[in-house]
Design a protein around this motif. Structure first.
Motif, PDB file in Angstrom:
ATOM      1  N   LEU A  11      45.073  47.411  44.917  1.00 53.48           N
ATOM      2  CA  LEU A  11      45.848  48.165  43.940  1.00 53.48           C
ATOM      3  C   LEU A  11      46.807  47.247  43.206  1.00 53.48           C
ATOM      4  CD1 LEU A  11      46.632  50.855  42.697  1.00 53.48           C
ATOM      5  CD2 LEU A  11      48.206  51.213  44.604  1.00 53.48           C
ATOM      6  N   ALA A  12      47.509  46.391  43.968  1.00 54.95           N
ATOM      7  CA  ALA A  12      48.434  45.452  43.335  1.00 54.95           C
ATOM      8  C   ALA A  12      47.700  44.525  42.387  1.00 54.95           C
ATOM      9  CB  ALA A  12      49.167  44.627  44.416  1.00 54.95           C
ATOM     10  N   LEU A  13      46.520  44.053  42.788  1.00 51.13           N
ATOM     11  CA  LEU A  13      45.724  43.181  41.931  1.00 51.13           C
ATOM     12  C   LEU A  13      45.380  43.874  40.621  1.00 51.13           C
ATOM     13  CD1 LEU A  13      44.177  40.517  41.572  1.00 51.13           C
ATOM     14  CD2 LEU A  13      42.221  41.618  42.610  1.00 51.13           C
ATOM     15  N   CYS A  14      44.933  45.113  40.705  1.00 53.05           N
ATOM     16  CA  CYS A  14      44.574  45.863  39.491  1.00 53.05           C
ATOM     17  C   CYS A  14      45.773  46.042  38.573  1.00 53.05           C
ATOM     18  CB  CYS A  14      44.009  47.236  39.852  1.00 53.05           C
ATOM     19  SG  CYS A  14      42.422  47.146  40.684  1.00 53.05           S
ATOM     20  N   LEU A  15      46.913  46.447  39.158  1.00 51.70           N
ATOM     21  CA  LEU A  15      48.108  46.698  38.359  1.00 51.70           C
ATOM     22  C   LEU A  15      48.603  45.433  37.669  1.00 51.70           C
ATOM     23  CD1 LEU A  15      50.108  49.044  40.759  1.00 51.70           C
ATOM     24  CD2 LEU A  15      48.976  49.679  38.634  1.00 51.70           C
ATOM     25  N   PHE A  16      48.656  44.345  38.458  1.00 56.68           N
ATOM     26  CA  PHE A  16      49.211  43.129  37.907  1.00 56.68           C
ATOM     27  C   PHE A  16      48.256  42.409  36.966  1.00 56.68           C
ATOM     28  CE2 PHE A  16      52.982  43.803  39.851  1.00 56.68           C
ATOM     29  CZ  PHE A  16      52.953  43.823  41.226  1.00 56.68           C
ATOM     30  N   THR A  17      46.966  42.527  37.194  1.00 55.89           N
ATOM     31  CA  THR A  17      46.007  41.921  36.280  1.00 55.89           C
ATOM     32  C   THR A  17      46.085  42.585  34.918  1.00 55.89           C
ATOM     33  OG1 THR A  17      44.555  41.365  38.103  1.00 55.89           O
ATOM     34  CG2 THR A  17      43.584  41.344  35.926  1.00 55.89           C
ATOM     35  N   GLY A  18      46.191  43.897  34.908  1.00 47.58           N
ATOM     36  CA  GLY A  18      46.313  44.622  33.639  1.00 47.58           C
ATOM     37  C   GLY A  18      47.560  44.211  32.885  1.00 47.58           C
ATOM     38  N   THR A  19      48.680  44.046  33.604  1.00 44.55           N
ATOM     39  CA  THR A  19      49.928  43.642  32.969  1.00 44.55           C
ATOM     40  C   THR A  19      49.815  42.231  32.420  1.00 44.55           C
ATOM     41  OG1 THR A  19      51.103  45.005  34.567  1.00 44.55           O
ATOM     42  CG2 THR A  19      52.412  43.401  33.358  1.00 44.55           C
ATOM     43  N   PRO A 113      57.083  28.025  41.504  1.00 39.78           N
ATOM     44  CA  PRO A 113      57.442  27.208  40.334  1.00 39.78           C
ATOM     45  C   PRO A 113      56.600  27.505  39.089  1.00 39.78           C
ATOM     46  CG  PRO A 113      57.368  25.846  42.301  1.00 39.78           C
ATOM     47  CD  PRO A 113      56.794  27.187  42.675  1.00 39.78           C
ATOM     48  N   SER A 114      55.299  27.784  39.275  1.00 37.29           N
ATOM     49  CA  SER A 114      54.436  28.004  38.110  1.00 37.29           C
ATOM     50  C   SER A 114      54.457  29.449  37.615  1.00 37.29           C
ATOM     51  CB  SER A 114      52.992  27.600  38.439  1.00 37.29           C
ATOM     52  OG  SER A 114      52.484  28.410  39.474  1.00 37.29           O
ATOM     53  N   THR A 115      55.107  30.340  38.345  1.00 42.45           N
ATOM     54  CA  THR A 115      55.164  31.747  37.936  1.00 42.45           C
ATOM     55  C   THR A 115      56.613  32.133  37.624  1.00 42.45           C
ATOM     56  OG1 THR A 115      55.263  32.398  40.274  1.00 42.45           O
ATOM     57  CG2 THR A 115      53.097  32.415  39.217  1.00 42.45           C
ATOM     58  N   GLY A 149      62.604  41.670  38.120  1.00 41.26           N
ATOM     59  CA  GLY A 149      61.339  42.393  38.201  1.00 41.26           C
ATOM     60  C   GLY A 149      60.190  41.593  37.610  1.00 41.26           C
ATOM     61  N   ASP A 150      60.439  40.933  36.474  1.00 40.58           N
ATOM     62  CA  ASP A 150      59.394  40.121  35.836  1.00 40.58           C
ATOM     63  C   ASP A 150      59.054  38.897  36.691  1.00 40.58           C
ATOM     64  OD1 ASP A 150      59.227  41.825  33.670  1.00 40.58           O
ATOM     65  OD2 ASP A 150      60.595  40.645  32.434  1.00 40.58           O
ATOM     66  N   LEU A 151      60.083  38.302  37.299  1.00 41.51           N
ATOM     67  CA  LEU A 151      59.856  37.131  38.158  1.00 41.51           C
ATOM     68  C   LEU A 151      58.972  37.523  39.333  1.00 41.51           C
ATOM     69  CD1 LEU A 151      63.487  35.674  38.352  1.00 41.51           C
ATOM     70  CD2 LEU A 151      61.688  35.049  36.754  1.00 41.51           C
ATOM     71  N   GLN A 152      59.313  38.647  39.958  1.00 39.53           N
ATOM     72  CA  GLN A 152      58.545  39.135  41.108  1.00 39.53           C
ATOM     73  C   GLN A 152      57.115  39.462  40.700  1.00 39.53           C
ATOM     74  OE1 GLN A 152      59.379  43.067  43.178  1.00 39.53           O
ATOM     75  NE2 GLN A 152      60.558  41.647  44.433  1.00 39.53           N
ATOM     76  N   LYS A 153      56.977  40.127  39.557  1.00 42.22           N
ATOM     77  CA  LYS A 153      55.653  40.517  39.077  1.00 42.22           C
ATOM     78  C   LYS A 153      54.798  39.291  38.780  1.00 42.22           C
ATOM     79  CE  LYS A 153      55.589  42.576  35.117  1.00 42.22           C
ATOM     80  NZ  LYS A 153      55.728  43.610  34.082  1.00 42.22           N
ATOM     81  N   LEU A 155      54.993  36.298  40.094  1.00 42.47           N
ATOM     82  CA  LEU A 155      54.585  35.671  41.351  1.00 42.47           C
ATOM     83  C   LEU A 155      53.546  36.525  42.072  1.00 42.47           C
ATOM     84  CD1 LEU A 155      54.824  33.606  43.644  1.00 42.47           C
ATOM     85  CD2 LEU A 155      56.857  34.833  44.416  1.00 42.47           C
ATOM     86  N   LEU A 156      53.783  37.846  42.132  1.00 41.39           N
ATOM     87  CA  LEU A 156      52.877  38.726  42.867  1.00 41.39           C
ATOM     88  C   LEU A 156      51.466  38.727  42.309  1.00 41.39           C
ATOM     89  CD1 LEU A 156      54.791  41.985  43.865  1.00 41.39           C
ATOM     90  CD2 LEU A 156      53.534  40.433  45.348  1.00 41.39           C
ATOM     91  N   GLU A 157      51.350  38.763  40.968  1.00 45.38           N
ATOM     92  CA  GLU A 157      49.993  38.845  40.413  1.00 45.38           C
ATOM     93  C   GLU A 157      49.181  37.616  40.786  1.00 45.38           C
ATOM     94  OE1 GLU A 157      51.035  39.308  36.208  1.00 45.38           O
ATOM     95  OE2 GLU A 157      50.147  37.364  35.807  1.00 45.38           O
ATOM     96  N   LYS A 158      49.814  36.450  40.777  1.00 45.22           N
ATOM     97  CA  LYS A 158      49.111  35.217  41.129  1.00 45.22           C
ATOM     98  C   LYS A 158      48.876  35.144  42.638  1.00 45.22           C
ATOM     99  CE  LYS A 158      47.633  31.163  39.584  1.00 45.22           C
ATOM    100  NZ  LYS A 158      46.438  31.073  38.771  1.00 45.22           N
ATOM    101  N   LEU A 159      49.889  35.556  43.405  1.00 41.89           N
ATOM    102  CA  LEU A 159      49.789  35.523  44.858  1.00 41.89           C
ATOM    103  C   LEU A 159      48.676  36.446  45.356  1.00 41.89           C
ATOM    104  CD1 LEU A 159      50.960  34.577  47.568  1.00 41.89           C
ATOM    105  CD2 LEU A 159      52.620  36.448  47.391  1.00 41.89           C
ATOM    106  N   VAL A 160      48.607  37.657  44.807  1.00 43.14           N
ATOM    107  CA  VAL A 160      47.560  38.604  45.203  1.00 43.14           C
ATOM    108  C   VAL A 160      46.188  38.041  44.864  1.00 43.14           C
ATOM    109  CG1 VAL A 160      46.556  40.875  44.704  1.00 43.14           C
ATOM    110  CG2 VAL A 160      49.002  40.667  45.114  1.00 43.14           C
ATOM    111  N   ALA A 161      46.053  37.496  43.652  1.00 45.55           N
ATOM    112  CA  ALA A 161      44.758  36.960  43.221  1.00 45.55           C
ATOM    113  C   ALA A 161      44.301  35.814  44.124  1.00 45.55           C
ATOM    114  CB  ALA A 161      44.847  36.493  41.768  1.00 45.55           C
ATOM    115  N   GLU A 162      45.240  34.954  44.523  1.00 43.71           N
ATOM    116  CA  GLU A 162      44.848  33.768  45.287  1.00 43.71           C
ATOM    117  C   GLU A 162      44.711  34.019  46.786  1.00 43.71           C
ATOM    118  OE1 GLU A 162      46.470  30.355  42.257  1.00 43.71           O
ATOM    119  OE2 GLU A 162      46.538  30.022  44.403  1.00 43.71           O
ATOM    120  N   THR A 163      45.402  35.031  47.325  1.00 46.51           N
ATOM    121  CA  THR A 163      45.302  35.280  48.765  1.00 46.51           C
ATOM    122  C   THR A 163      44.342  36.409  49.105  1.00 46.51           C
ATOM    123  OG1 THR A 163      47.227  36.767  48.740  1.00 46.51           O
ATOM    124  CG2 THR A 163      47.633  34.432  49.231  1.00 46.51           C
TER     125      THR A 163
END
Length: 199
Positions: A11-19, A113-115, A149-153, A155-163
């Motif tokens: 779910l997080a992957l879907c939400l963050f990928t769309g954003t 650092p990259s997010t 919120g943007d910083l967390q988002k 990082l999360l979108e990349k973290l979810v995709a990679e893990t």
């Protein structure tokens, strides 16, 4: 469109990928070495928050499994077996957490650092970064907090995709282990593996 239940990671992957796809801003000029150093210092100060974010991401699905298992224990498992099965499930969850949390935490720290760092470089000036690091009471601190919120988002979108490829098999193994224990304790046959719904 078919409605289906998604794991929290999916779910997080879907939400963050769309954003992420919706955000296509022009590239900002490269940050100076001094600014990069300030961002690195700020990220170091924020590391406990990054680690907490990663821990929550890794633990959330296991907590969900525990809640579901608790309901099944109360309704389908004989009272004299509940304590032993609950202990075994608790041990399964601890093993998953011990394996998954460090993996997600370490990846979060590497991705920061990259997010989140990139957002800080793009959105805050060197002077603003100094003020945030100093924790001064100022409008700049409020601006930084609004970015959280943007910083967390980011990082999360990349973290979810990679893990996700590493964590999902672990979650499936944990879910199968809990299901086996509950079915064995309730005297029910093991369920057939779930098939993926058509997309």
């Amino acid at each position: 469109m078919h409605t289906r239940t998604l794991t929290p990671l999916a779910l997080a992957l879907c939400l963050f990928t769309g954003t992420a796809l919706a955000q296509s801003a022009p590239a900002a000029p490269a940050a100076s070495p001094a600014k990069k150093e300030l961002v690195a210092k700020l990220l170091k100060l924020q590391q406990p928050g990054i680690e907490a974010l990663a821990r929550n991401l890794a633990e959330q699905p296991a907590a969900q499994f525990l809640n579901q298992a608790s309901m099944v224990l109360q309704t389908r498992v004989a009272p004299d077996k509940r304590e032993a099965v609950a202990k075994e499930i608790g041990n399964d969850v601890k093993a998953y957490t011990a394996d998954a949390v460090p993996l997600v935490r370490d990846r979060a720290i590497k991705l920061a650092p990259s997010t989140a760092g990139k957002l800080l470089e793009d959105k805050l000036s060197e002077d603003e970064l100094k003020q945030v690091i100093g924790m001064l009471e100022s409008p700049v601190y409020a601006k930084y907090m609004q970015l959280s919120g943007d910083l967390q988002k980011a990082l999360l979108e990349k973290l979810v995709a990679e893990t996700r490829p590493t964590i999902e098999p672990k979650l499936k193994a944990l879910e199968a282990s809990i299901g086996k224990r509950l079915n064995a304790a309730a005297g029910a046959p093991a369920p057939a593996p779930a098939t993926k719904p058509a997309q």
